[in-house]
Design a protein around this motif. Sequence first.
Motif, short mmCIF file in Angstrom:
data_model
loop_
_atom_site.label_atom_id
_atom_site.label_comp_id
_atom_site.label_asym_id
_atom_site.label_seq_id
_atom_site.Cartn_x
_atom_site.Cartn_y
_atom_site.Cartn_z
N GLY A 62 0.65 -1.38 -0.18
CA GLY A 62 -0.16 0.12 -0.08
C GLY A 62 0.98 1.12 0.04
N GLU A 63 1.82 1.69 -0.27
CA GLU A 63 2.97 2.97 -0.33
C GLU A 63 3.62 2.67 -1.49
OE1 GLU A 63 6.52 4.44 3.07
OE2 GLU A 63 5.96 2.22 3.06
N GLU A 64 4.66 3.35 -1.88
CA GLU A 64 5.33 3.72 -3.29
C GLU A 64 6.70 3.52 -2.83
OE1 GLU A 64 4.94 6.06 -6.30
OE2 GLU A 64 6.58 5.61 -7.14
N ILE A 65 7.63 2.27 -2.92
CA ILE A 65 8.51 2.36 -2.27
C ILE A 65 9.92 2.74 -3.52
CG2 ILE A 65 8.11 0.68 -0.83
CD1 ILE A 65 8.99 -1.66 -2.67
N THR A 66 9.50 3.41 -4.66
CA THR A 66 10.29 3.34 -5.35
C THR A 66 11.98 4.01 -5.38
OG1 THR A 66 8.48 3.69 -7.32
CG2 THR A 66 10.31 4.16 -8.20
N GLY A 67 11.33 5.19 -4.52
CA GLY A 67 12.40 6.26 -4.49
C GLY A 67 13.03 5.65 -3.10
N LEU A 68 12.74 4.65 -2.35
CA LEU A 68 12.99 4.59 -0.79
C LEU A 68 14.77 3.49 -1.30
CD1 LEU A 68 10.23 2.43 1.07
CD2 LEU A 68 11.47 4.89 0.93
N LYS A 69 15.70 3.59 -0.33
CA LYS A 69 17.17 2.86 -0.22
C LYS A 69 16.09 1.45 0.14
CE LYS A 69 19.70 6.57 1.12
NZ LYS A 69 20.06 7.31 1.61
N THR A 70 17.63 0.94 -0.07
CA THR A 70 17.44 -0.16 -0.38
C THR A 70 16.94 -1.04 1.23
OG1 THR A 70 18.94 -1.18 -1.98
CG2 THR A 70 18.22 -2.96 -0.39
N HIS A 71 17.68 -0.45 2.25
CA HIS A 71 17.71 -1.11 3.57
C HIS A 71 16.35 -0.16 4.40
CE1 HIS A 71 19.41 2.77 4.39
NE2 HIS A 71 18.66 2.80 5.92
N GLU A 72 16.05 0.70 3.86
CA GLU A 72 14.52 0.95 4.05
C GLU A 72 13.54 -0.41 3.30
OE1 GLU A 72 15.25 6.34 4.16
OE2 GLU A 72 14.98 5.09 1.97
N ARG A 73 13.75 -0.23 2.25
CA ARG A 73 12.67 -1.62 1.98
C ARG A 73 12.49 -3.05 2.70
NH1 ARG A 73 12.63 -0.93 -5.06
NH2 ARG A 73 13.78 1.51 -4.29
N VAL A 74 13.94 -3.27 3.15
CA VAL A 74 13.58 -4.41 3.85
C VAL A 74 12.82 -3.83 5.06
CG1 VAL A 74 14.75 -6.05 5.21
CG2 VAL A 74 15.70 -5.14 2.22
N ARG A 75 13.29 -2.83 5.91
CA ARG A 75 12.56 -2.91 6.99
C ARG A 75 11.21 -2.58 6.74
NH1 ARG A 75 16.92 1.03 9.66
NH2 ARG A 75 18.74 -0.29 9.76
N ARG A 76 10.49 -2.30 4.92
CA ARG A 76 8.97 -2.52 5.08
C ARG A 76 8.32 -3.79 4.95
NH1 ARG A 76 10.31 2.16 4.99
NH2 ARG A 76 9.09 4.02 4.85
N GLY A 77 9.60 -4.87 5.02
CA GLY A 77 8.58 -6.42 5.01
C GLY A 77 9.30 -6.98 3.61
N LEU A 78 10.38 -6.16 2.72
CA LEU A 78 10.88 -7.06 1.83
C LEU A 78 11.81 -8.00 2.13
CD1 LEU A 78 10.82 -5.06 -1.43
CD2 LEU A 78 9.54 -7.24 -1.65
N GLY A 79 12.20 -8.97 2.03
CA GLY A 79 13.08 -10.24 1.65
C GLY A 79 13.35 -10.41 0.75
N TYR A 80 14.89 -10.77 0.58
CA TYR A 80 15.22 -11.31 -0.98
C TYR A 80 16.54 -11.66 -0.40
CZ TYR A 80 18.37 -9.91 -5.08
OH TYR A 80 18.83 -10.52 -6.37
N VAL A 81 16.65 -13.73 -1.00
CA VAL A 81 18.05 -13.58 -1.33
C VAL A 81 18.13 -13.44 -3.02
CG1 VAL A 81 18.30 -16.74 -1.14
CG2 VAL A 81 16.17 -15.59 0.27
N PRO A 82 19.63 -13.28 -3.06
CA PRO A 82 19.97 -12.31 -3.91
C PRO A 82 20.50 -14.07 -4.97
CG PRO A 82 21.52 -11.98 -2.45
CD PRO A 82 19.83 -12.67 -1.61
N PRO A 83 21.31 -14.12 -6.20
CA PRO A 83 21.22 -15.27 -6.98
C PRO A 83 22.55 -16.08 -6.35
CG PRO A 83 21.51 -13.48 -8.22
CD PRO A 83 20.38 -13.08 -7.23
N GLY A 84 22.93 -17.14 -6.67
CA GLY A 84 24.19 -17.84 -5.98
C GLY A 84 24.70 -17.83 -4.07
N HIS A 85 23.71 -18.15 -3.72
CA HIS A 85 23.88 -18.30 -1.75
C HIS A 85 24.92 -17.05 -2.01
CE1 HIS A 85 27.48 -21.07 -3.80
NE2 HIS A 85 26.71 -21.40 -4.40
N GLU A 86 24.47 -16.80 -1.87
CA GLU A 86 25.75 -15.67 -0.49
C GLU A 86 25.21 -15.74 0.83
OE1 GLU A 86 26.08 -11.37 -2.61
OE2 GLU A 86 25.88 -12.18 -4.82
#
Lengths: 231, 292
Positions: A62-86
Motif C-alpha cells: 500500500g505504499e510507493e517504494i520506488t524512491g526508497l533505499k534498499t535497507h528501507e525497503r527491507v524494513r518495510r517487509g521485503l526479504g530478498y535472497v540474491p542468486p548464487g548462495h551469497e
Amino acid sequence: MLTVQGLDVAYGRAQVLFGVDLEAPAGSLVCVMGRNGVGKTTLLKAVMGVLPVRSGRVHFAGEEITGLKTHERVRRGLGYVPPGHETFPQLTVGENLQVAAEATGRPSQGAVDEALDLFPALPVLLKRRAGFLSGGQQQQLAIARALVGRPKMLLLDEPTEGIQPSIILEIEEAVQRLHRELGLAILLVEQYLELALRLADRFVILDAGEVVRSGDRAELRDPSVHALLSV
Amino acid sequence: MATLNQLVIGASIGAVLLLIALGLTFTFGQMGVINMAHGEFIMAGAYTAYLLQPLVGTQSVLVALPVAFAVAGVLGLILERLAIRHFYGRPLDTLLLTWGISLVLQQVARDIFGAPNVQVRAPGWLTGGLDLGVRLPYNRVFIMVLAVGCVLAIWLYLTRLRHGRRMRAVMQNRQLAAVSGVATERVDQLTFFIGSGLAGVAGVALTLIGPVGPTLGTNYIVDAFLVVVAGGLGQLRGAVIAAFALGILNSFVEFWVDNGASLAKVVVFAVIIGFLQLRPQGMFVVRTRALS
C-alpha cells in the motif's frame, strides 16, 4: 501486495527491462520465468532498490517504494535472497543471522529460531564460518538470513541453481512450507518448468526484458509456454 | 646491549606505524579507499595535543588521546561526506583527490601554527626510563602499551559488538548487507570516523617522541600503507606483525650503517618489494569458498 508498473531499467546505455508490469497479491507465490539473460534477476534487484529504475513505479504493502533505499525497503517487509548462495563469508552462521536480525531494528530470538527451524542442517553449524559451508548449506543460510527480519514477502532468485539434488528437495520443501503453512507471499525466479508447476500459483514469463506471457498455474501446461522457455 | 636498545626503539616505531596502519586497515583495507590525507589526520591529532597543553597542563597527553580521536574522526567524517563518497569505486581519482586535500591541510596548518616545528612536553611520569640492563624509556613503553590497547579495543569492537559485526558484514558483502536491512552509508561513515580517529591517536603518540610540524603525517603515511599491504588487506594480525617487523628492521639498519636513515628506507622498501613479489596478497589472506 507488490505491484510493479511500467518498469524500465538500464545498465548505462543498455536497457534491460522495458515497461515490465507485475502483480503479486498477498499470500501468493508468483513465478518469474524465462531464459537466461531476459531480465529476471534485474527485475528483482530493481524491486529491492539495488539497481536504480529509469522509469516506472513499485508499490509494496500500500505504499510507493520506488524512491526508497534498499535497507528501507527491507524494513518495510521485503526479504530478498540474491542468486548464487551469497553469505558474509568471514562471519559465522550465527553472526550472519544476527546481523540481519539486528538490522531490522527489532531483533528477536523467536524469528531466528523460526528461520532455523525450517532448515534442520543449520543449527549444528552456528559456530562455523559461512564461507566454509557447502553451496547448498550456504543457500539455506541465505534463505534463513532473509527470514529473520520476518518479511511480509520473500523474493527468491533461483534458489536451487547449482545446488546438490538432495538439498534442492529440502529447499523446495521449505519454500512450500513458507507459502502454504505460513502464508508468506513469494516472488520466485525459476527456470525449470517442473518446479514452477509444483510451486506456483501464478507465473510471468519475460523475454528480452518484456513480459510476454502471464497467467495462473494451469496455463503453464500450454505448449506455447514451453516454446518460450526452451532454448 | 645496544642490540636490545635498538629493539626497543624499533618496537616503539613499529607501535606508531601500527596505530597509523590500524586506521588505514579500516579505510583502505576494508573500504578500499586510498586516503592520502590520513597523514594529515595524524598531524591534526598531534596539534590537538599541542593546543590542549596550555589548557590542561602536564597530564595533557591523557586528555589529548580521546580529544584527538574525536577531532581527527570528525575531520575524516567531513572528508568522507563532502568528497570521498562521490568517488567510491574510483581508487585513482580518490588518490589524487585526497592527495590534494592533504596538501591543502598542510598549508592550513602552516597558516595557523607557523612553519617551524612545535614541542609538546610529556608529563613527568613519561620522562626517564626503566633500567633493566636494557634501558626502557617510559615514553616508548607508553606508546607500545597504547598500540596494544588500541588493537585489543578494535578487536573487541569488531567481534563482540553489534556495530562491529555490522561493519564486518558490510565490508565482506556490501550488497548483501544492504538487502539484509543494514544502512550501509551509515556504516561507511562510522568506519571512516573510527579509522581517521585512530590516526589522531597516533598523532598524540608521535608528540611523545618528537616535534610536531605540518609535514608530520607525510613522514609516516607511505610506511603505514606498506604495513597494510604487506600484512594483507583488512587483516588485523597481519598489520600487527608487519608494523613491528618494519619498525624493528628500520631501527636496526639505521644503527648498523653509518648515516643509516636514508639507507634504512632503501633496505625496508627493497625487503617489502621482494616480499610482495613472493606474496602479492600479503601475509594473511581471506580464504573461503565464497571468494573462489
